[in-house]
Design an enzyme around this catalytic site. Structure first.
Site, PDB file in Angstrom:
ATOM      1  N   GLU A 271      -6.059 -33.438  23.517  1.00 25.58           N
ATOM      2  CA  GLU A 271      -7.346 -33.829  22.933  1.00 25.58           C
ATOM      3  C   GLU A 271      -8.256 -32.611  22.879  1.00 25.58           C
ATOM      4  OE1 GLU A 271      -8.876 -37.107  25.244  1.00 25.58           O
ATOM      5  OE2 GLU A 271      -7.140 -38.368  24.825  1.00 25.58           O
ATOM      6  N   HIS A 294     -11.075 -41.051  22.097  1.00 25.24           N
ATOM      7  CA  HIS A 294     -11.154 -41.347  23.533  1.00 25.24           C
ATOM      8  C   HIS A 294     -12.528 -41.923  23.891  1.00 25.24           C
ATOM      9  CE1 HIS A 294      -9.333 -40.120  27.667  1.00 25.24           C
ATOM     10  NE2 HIS A 294     -10.019 -41.249  27.751  1.00 25.24           N
TER      11      HIS A 294
HETATM   12  P1  NAI Z   1      -6.011 -50.294  37.132  1.00 24.64           P
HETATM   13  O1  NAI Z   1      -5.541 -49.338  38.156  1.00 24.64           O
HETATM   14  O2  NAI Z   1      -7.012 -51.312  37.484  1.00 24.64           O
HETATM   15  O3  NAI Z   1      -4.744 -51.058  36.507  1.00 24.64           O
HETATM   16  C1  NAI Z   1      -3.550 -50.424  36.176  1.00 24.64           C
HETATM   17  C2  NAI Z   1      -2.424 -51.436  36.286  1.00 24.64           C
HETATM   18  O4  NAI Z   1      -1.220 -50.846  35.821  1.00 24.64           O
HETATM   19  C3  NAI Z   1      -2.151 -51.888  37.721  1.00 24.64           C
HETATM   20  O5  NAI Z   1      -2.116 -53.303  37.778  1.00 24.64           O
HETATM   21  C4  NAI Z   1      -0.791 -51.275  38.050  1.00 24.64           C
HETATM   22  O6  NAI Z   1      -0.041 -52.048  38.945  1.00 24.64           O
HETATM   23  C5  NAI Z   1      -0.154 -51.253  36.675  1.00 24.64           C
HETATM   24  N1  NAI Z   1       0.931 -50.286  36.544  1.00 24.64           N
HETATM   25  C6  NAI Z   1       1.061 -49.070  37.107  1.00 24.64           C
HETATM   26  N2  NAI Z   1       2.216 -48.473  36.716  1.00 24.64           N
HETATM   27  C7  NAI Z   1       2.822 -49.356  35.877  1.00 24.64           C
HETATM   28  C8  NAI Z   1       4.033 -49.320  35.162  1.00 24.64           C
HETATM   29  N3  NAI Z   1       4.859 -48.263  35.214  1.00 24.64           N
HETATM   30  N4  NAI Z   1       4.352 -50.397  34.412  1.00 24.64           N
HETATM   31  C9  NAI Z   1       3.537 -51.490  34.366  1.00 24.64           C
HETATM   32  N5  NAI Z   1       2.363 -51.565  35.028  1.00 24.64           N
HETATM   33  C10 NAI Z   1       2.013 -50.509  35.778  1.00 24.64           C
HETATM   34  O7  NAI Z   1      -6.517 -49.364  35.914  1.00 24.64           O
HETATM   35  P2  NAI Z   1      -7.589 -49.743  34.813  1.00 24.64           P
HETATM   36  O8  NAI Z   1      -8.946 -49.461  35.296  1.00 24.64           O
HETATM   37  O9  NAI Z   1      -7.270 -51.073  34.258  1.00 24.64           O
HETATM   38  O10 NAI Z   1      -7.270 -48.592  33.721  1.00 24.64           O
HETATM   39  C11 NAI Z   1      -6.053 -48.580  33.007  1.00 24.64           C
HETATM   40  C12 NAI Z   1      -5.940 -47.319  32.169  1.00 24.64           C
HETATM   41  O11 NAI Z   1      -7.040 -47.210  31.276  1.00 24.64           O
HETATM   42  C13 NAI Z   1      -5.920 -46.015  32.969  1.00 24.64           C
HETATM   43  O12 NAI Z   1      -4.915 -45.191  32.448  1.00 24.64           O
HETATM   44  C14 NAI Z   1      -7.244 -45.374  32.664  1.00 24.64           C
HETATM   45  O13 NAI Z   1      -7.164 -43.961  32.716  1.00 24.64           O
HETATM   46  C15 NAI Z   1      -7.485 -45.849  31.233  1.00 24.64           C
HETATM   47  N6  NAI Z   1      -8.885 -45.821  30.808  1.00 24.64           N
HETATM   48  C16 NAI Z   1      -9.150 -45.358  29.549  1.00 24.64           C
HETATM   49  C17 NAI Z   1     -10.457 -45.316  29.093  1.00 24.64           C
HETATM   50  C18 NAI Z   1     -10.752 -44.864  27.709  1.00 24.64           C
HETATM   51  O14 NAI Z   1     -11.849 -44.366  27.440  1.00 24.64           O
HETATM   52  N7  NAI Z   1      -9.844 -45.037  26.766  1.00 24.64           N
HETATM   53  C19 NAI Z   1     -11.578 -45.682  29.955  1.00 24.64           C
HETATM   54  C20 NAI Z   1     -11.180 -46.242  31.223  1.00 24.64           C
HETATM   55  C21 NAI Z   1      -9.873 -46.273  31.649  1.00 24.64           C
END
Ligand code: NAI
Length: 423
Positions: A271, A294
């Site tokens: 990015e 993003h």
């Molecule tokens: P979180 O930690 O609450 O949830 C992530 C989930 O993924 C957990 O339930 C975990 O068990 C599961 N997980 C982990 N590895 C896995 C795998 N290999 N297969 C299946 N499930 C798996 O995270 P949250 O807050 O929900 O964020 C998720 C993603 O969103 C992160 O990558 C974060 O960086 C991204 N994000 C992106 C933003 C954007 O601006 N586009 C803003 C905020 C977050």
């Protein structure tokens, strides 16, 4: 060299916020009784950063200020750092921990913003809006119901059912969608959502597949050629998690072959560093791919929420020593300490420290009324609420205990908000 613990009042605590942190943080800190809050608009580096944080007790930054070991050395009074964002790799976390400085961030304040964007994209993709919008920008016209669907009754597949995935699932159900998900952990399914046994089962069921996993070695190219081939024909892919989760070349191939009807991509393997950077991606040639820079979590509401969340964590650490959700520090959740002096002691995790502390507390004629201890591999953080005649100077010996990194005293909050700092 250790210094005597000296009680100082809350208004003497200096908080420096850099990088135009949302005013919600300043409001919260003022309301909590911190009067010395300096909010500066830009990021700082080198000498300027050292000057800005030189006498600060608390520092707040976003992603651009680099708090390296050298920068931390220029701030000897620093008690805690607040990263008013998600990431914390702009801070040398280990160096901060070695100095007894917890680092806080706001991992979930923008959860709702991401979920809302993905929900909107789900509708836009199912209606074929991206390609129609692109055509009209080129003076074309495509009034047709072909490949245009309501989302009601369709299936949303969520991969990663965490904070964002669960919120998204609930919102999608309100639109009448069926929600299925895959997660590596067994999760409590909210609403009518169903956890399926395998990723493949979700790929095969979903009309729209949305990814919400963290960036880990296991999630690198989680969606590649094999997975895309298993998705329902003419389904859609949304990635607002991390750029590394989707194999972009494989996605390009699936779009070329019209295996997928469209995609919405918010995060990319590479990015631009800033808004003057150039965005390059093989996806730019597809009208049916909605590209966003993003911005999944970038809303004014999320910024305000981040300001409140991190300021609350800093205020709580200042007021009662709680380190819950610190990213580099043993986590201690603490009740109030009305009527008692509270000792916060950060030390290297080695034998003998606790014995040394208890010996000195007893010698000061104090009784330990409550004690909370957490350790990690390198650090120990113990909080003691003590009763008895309170003479902070009598506790000067605490910072003489071998292994002490930092010792702070909090006065009886019922009578005054005194703080003291040593080491
Ligand atoms: P979180 O930690 O609450 O949830 C992530 C989930 O993924 C957990 O339930 C975990 O068990 C599961 N997980 C982990 N590895 C896995 C795998 N290999 N297969 C299946 N499930 C798996 O995270 P949250 O807050 O929900 O964020 C998720 C993603 O969103 C992160 O990558 C974060 O960086 C991204 N994000 C992106 C933003 C954007 O601006 N586009 C803003 C905020 C977050």
């Amino acid at each position: 060299m250790n210094h005597l613990p000296i009680l100082f009042d809350k208004p003497e605590i200096k908080i420096v916020l850099l990088e135009g942190i949302h005013p919600s943080a300043v409001d919260l800190l003022h309301a909590d009784g911190f009067s010395q809050v300096l909010a500066l608009p830009g990021a700082a580096s080198g000498e300027e950063l050292a000057r800005a944080i030189g006498d600060a007790h608390f520092v707040g930054i976003r992603s651009r200020s680099q708090l390296t070991e050298q920068a931390l050395a220029s701030a000897p009074r620093l008690l805690a750092i607040g990263c008013f964002c998600i990431g914390t790799n702009q801070v040398d976390l280990r160096a901060a921990a070695r100095r007894g400085i917890p680092v806080f961030n706001a991992p979930f304040s923008n959860t709702r913003s991401v979920a809302e964007l993905v929900l909107a994209e789900t509708i836009l993709l199912m209606r074929g809006i991206p390609q129609r919008n692109a055509l009209l920008h080129r003076n074309g016209w495509m009034k047709s119901a072909a490949r245009s669907h309501e989302v009601r009754g369709k299936t949303l597949g969520i991969v990663g059912y965490g904070h964002i995935g669960t919120q998204l699932g609930l919102l999608a159900e309100h639109l009448g969608m069926q929600v299925v998900f895959h997660d590596i952990e067994a999760k409590l399914a909210l609403g009518n959502a169903r956890q399926l046994d395998t990723l493949d089962a979700v790929l095969q069921a979903a009309d729209v597949l949305s990814l919400h996993v963290p960036e880990t070695p296991q999630t690198r190219n989680l969606i590649g050629a094999r997975e895309l081939a298993r998705m329902k024909p003419a389904s859609h892919l949304i990635n607002a998690s991390r750029g590394s989760v989707v194999d972009i070349e494989a996605l390009v191939d699936a779009l070329d072959r019209e295996q997928l009807a469209g995609a919405a991509i918010d995060v990319f393997p590479a990015e631009p560093k800033g808004n003057d950077g150039r965005f390059e991606s093989p996806l730019t040639r597809f009208d049916n791919v909605l590209l966003t820079p993003h911005v999944g979590g970038s809303t004014l509401e999320a910024q305000a929420s981040i300001g409140r969340e991190v300021a609350t964590k800093l205020a709580r650490y200042a007021d009662n020593g709680s380190t819950v959700s610190a990213v580099n520090f043993p986590q201690v959740a603490l009740p109030g300490h009305a009527g008692r002096l509270r000792i916060l002691h950060v030390h290297r995790n080695r034998p003998g420290v606790m014995a040394g502390l208890h010996e000195r507390v007893a010698a000061a004629g104090l009784n330990v009324a409550a004690q909370y201890l957490r350790t990690d591999e390198e650090l120990g953080y113990v909080v003691m609420d003590v009763e008895g005649t309170c003479d902070p100077d009598a506790l000067r010996e605490l910072s003489g205990v071998e292994g002490t990194i930092r010792c702070r005293l909090l006065g009886d909050t019922a009578s005054h908000g005194g703080h003291a700092e040593t080491a």
